[in-house]
Design an enzyme around this catalytic site. Structure first.
Site, mmCIF file in Angstrom:
data_model
loop_
_atom_site.group_PDB
_atom_site.id
_atom_site.type_symbol
_atom_site.label_atom_id
_atom_site.label_comp_id
_atom_site.label_asym_id
_atom_site.label_seq_id
_atom_site.Cartn_x
_atom_site.Cartn_y
_atom_site.Cartn_z
ATOM 1 N N HIS A 92 -1.170 -5.513 2.430
ATOM 2 C CA HIS A 92 -2.417 -6.279 2.478
ATOM 3 C C HIS A 92 -2.136 -7.685 1.953
ATOM 4 O O HIS A 92 -1.461 -7.850 0.931
ATOM 5 C CB HIS A 92 -3.498 -5.624 1.600
ATOM 6 C CG HIS A 92 -4.509 -4.856 2.397
ATOM 7 N ND1 HIS A 92 -4.848 -3.559 2.119
ATOM 8 C CD2 HIS A 92 -5.272 -5.220 3.466
ATOM 9 C CE1 HIS A 92 -5.785 -3.154 2.979
ATOM 10 N NE2 HIS A 92 -6.053 -4.146 3.797
ATOM 11 N N GLU A 123 0.822 -1.211 0.000
ATOM 12 C CA GLU A 123 0.000 0.000 0.000
ATOM 13 C C GLU A 123 0.857 1.261 0.000
ATOM 14 O O GLU A 123 1.717 1.439 0.855
ATOM 15 C CB GLU A 123 -0.934 0.011 1.222
ATOM 16 C CG GLU A 123 -1.886 -1.182 1.282
ATOM 17 C CD GLU A 123 -2.932 -1.200 0.162
ATOM 18 O OE1 GLU A 123 -3.047 -0.199 -0.570
ATOM 19 O OE2 GLU A 123 -3.622 -2.235 0.031
ATOM 20 N N CYS A 152 -7.509 -1.092 8.380
ATOM 21 C CA CYS A 152 -6.170 -1.160 7.791
ATOM 22 C C CYS A 152 -5.712 0.234 7.379
ATOM 23 O O CYS A 152 -4.606 0.659 7.718
ATOM 24 C CB CYS A 152 -6.152 -2.141 6.624
ATOM 25 S SG CYS A 152 -6.280 -3.842 7.223
HETATM 26 N N1 PCA Z 1 -8.213 -6.242 7.236
HETATM 27 C C1 PCA Z 1 -9.188 -5.179 7.409
HETATM 28 C C2 PCA Z 1 -9.140 -4.827 8.876
HETATM 29 C C3 PCA Z 1 -8.413 -5.942 9.533
HETATM 30 C C4 PCA Z 1 -7.796 -6.704 8.438
HETATM 31 O O1 PCA Z 1 -7.002 -7.662 8.588
HETATM 32 C C5 PCA Z 1 -8.950 -4.009 6.473
HETATM 33 O O2 PCA Z 1 -8.488 -4.233 5.337
HETATM 34 O O3 PCA Z 1 -9.258 -2.869 6.817
#
Ligand code: PCA
Length: 197
Positions: free
Chosen positions: A160, A77, A139
């Protein structure tokens, strides 16, 4: 020091690869730097507290990890936005288009070298790509807060992660084995430290 955070499972997910990877990375020494991992519930309050604790100790690199159930590859990201628009979290807190930090800038770029991290993951044989949105849930929230509170010389990044095959057995979503995810994240951290040194 390197700090890695992962989230616990939430909603319909029974596992969270970010929790599992954070555990696997805890205590490892990468390019001379020790990894300290923190596992967090999917909670706005917990994220706020964790970010304050993390940046009180000024780690060289903070890498936040989270699950993106639709991701077919590691998603490095690049951008955190000042919007929280999702929920409820595990404590029942909902955010409807609120700023993460009232009065804060609209967005921050990651200060970890996400492009080099993509390249390093690919060189290690692990599919990865750059992403320009971490969403508007926990996140993005922790990523923005962390960039907002990090001191000079304290790099922050977010990766991610896809589902693991065990989590995607119905065959309706892409997945990647945890060992492969680990290999990609390790290569990315090594590359980041090389650039930041
Ligand atoms: N993914 C979510 C919140 C916790 C996680 O592991 C997100 O992408 O916001």
């Amino acid at each position: 020091m390197i700090v890695v955070t992962g989230f616990k499972p939430w909603g319909r997910h029974k596992h969270n690869p970010s929790e599992e990877l954070a555990k696997l990375l805890h205590g490892r020494v990468i390019a001379g730097q020790r990894v300290e991992s923190k596992i967090l519930p999917v909670s706005y309050r917990a994220a706020l507290e964790a970010v304050a604790e993390i940046h009180a100790i000024s780690p060289r690199l903070t890498l936040h990890l989270g699950l993106a159930a639709s991701a077919p590859a590691l998603r490095m990201e690049k951008v955190a936005v000042n919007i929280a628009d999702a929920g409820p979290d595990v404590e029942g807190v909902e955010k409807r288009g609120e700023p993460v930090v009232p009065g804060g800038p609209a967005a921050y770029f990651a200060t970890a070298p996400m492009e080099e991290m993509v390249d390093a993951s690919r060189r290690a044989g692990v599919p990865a790509r750059l992403s320009y949105t971490a969403g508007t849930y926990l996140c993005n929230y922790i990523f923005y807060l962390s960039l907002h509170h990090a001191g000079r010389g304290a790099a922050v990044g977010f990766i991610h992660l896809p589902l693991t095959p065990e989590m995607a057995l119905e065959g309706n979503a892409p997945s990647m084995p945890l060992e492969l995810q680990l290999r990609g994240v390790l290569a990315a951290v090594e590359a980041a430290l090389k650039v930041l040194r």
